[in-house]
Enzyme design. Structure first.
Site: not given
Ligand code: RTP
Ligand code: MG
Length: 140
Positions: A11, A51, A87, A93, A104, A114, A117
């Site tokens: 991001k 999104y 993940r 998150t 993260r 964060n 994605h």
């Protein structure tokens, strides 16, 4: 467990801080192979389309604004159980809840900014990969 593919995005908060290589090292150390990757600058409308599932959420506008604020690196990661594995490597998150050593925990700045994605299920992975890549661009 089967070999899977998942869509990952590095991001704007992370590309701005020149963290692409450090984040890619986390994926590769976890056994995820980067089989497609490109740097793009989304428009707010494109971010909004990607999104769309979140469009009723209070953070939607802020999220789309953020995702269009600087370049992102979109990528396809391949590996055993790649969706869940990614993940795990990403962490929770909210970076305050992310396990030590996760992307993260190490790099994210806030729950919104964060750093990464990752697709959350096989169906969303397939749709999200197709949103950014053609079949010819996936070089496994
Ligand atoms: P992602 O989709 O980006 O992999 O992250 P996720 O599944 O962990 O989180 P999700 O609930 O799908 O939310 C998507 C992204 O929206 C931003 N967000 N902001 N301000 C807030 O409370 C808030 N909550 C979520 C984050 O950038 C999150 O990754
Ligand atoms: Mg999500």
């Amino acid at each position: 467990m089967a070999t899977e593919r998942t869509l990952s995005i590095i991001k704007p908060d992370a590309t701005r801080r020149n963290l692409t290589g450090k984040i890619n090292a986390k994926f590769e150390e976890a056994g995820l192979r980067i089989i497609a990757q490109k740097r793009i600058h989304l428009t707010k409308a494109q971010a909004g389309k990607f999104y769309e599932v979140h469009k009723e959420r209070p953070f939607y506008d802020e999220l789309c604004e953020f995702m269009a604020s600087a370049p992102v690196v979109v990528q396809v990661l391949e590996g055993e159980g790649a969706i869940v594995k990614n993940r795990e490597v990403m962490g929770a998150t909210n970076p305050a809840d992310a396990a030590p050593g996760t992307i993260r925990a190490e790099f994210a700045q806030s729950v919104g900014e964060n750093s990464v994605h990752g697709s959350d299920a096989p169906e969303t992975a397939a749709a999200e990969i197709a949103f950014y890549f053609s079949g010819l661009e996936l070089v496994g």
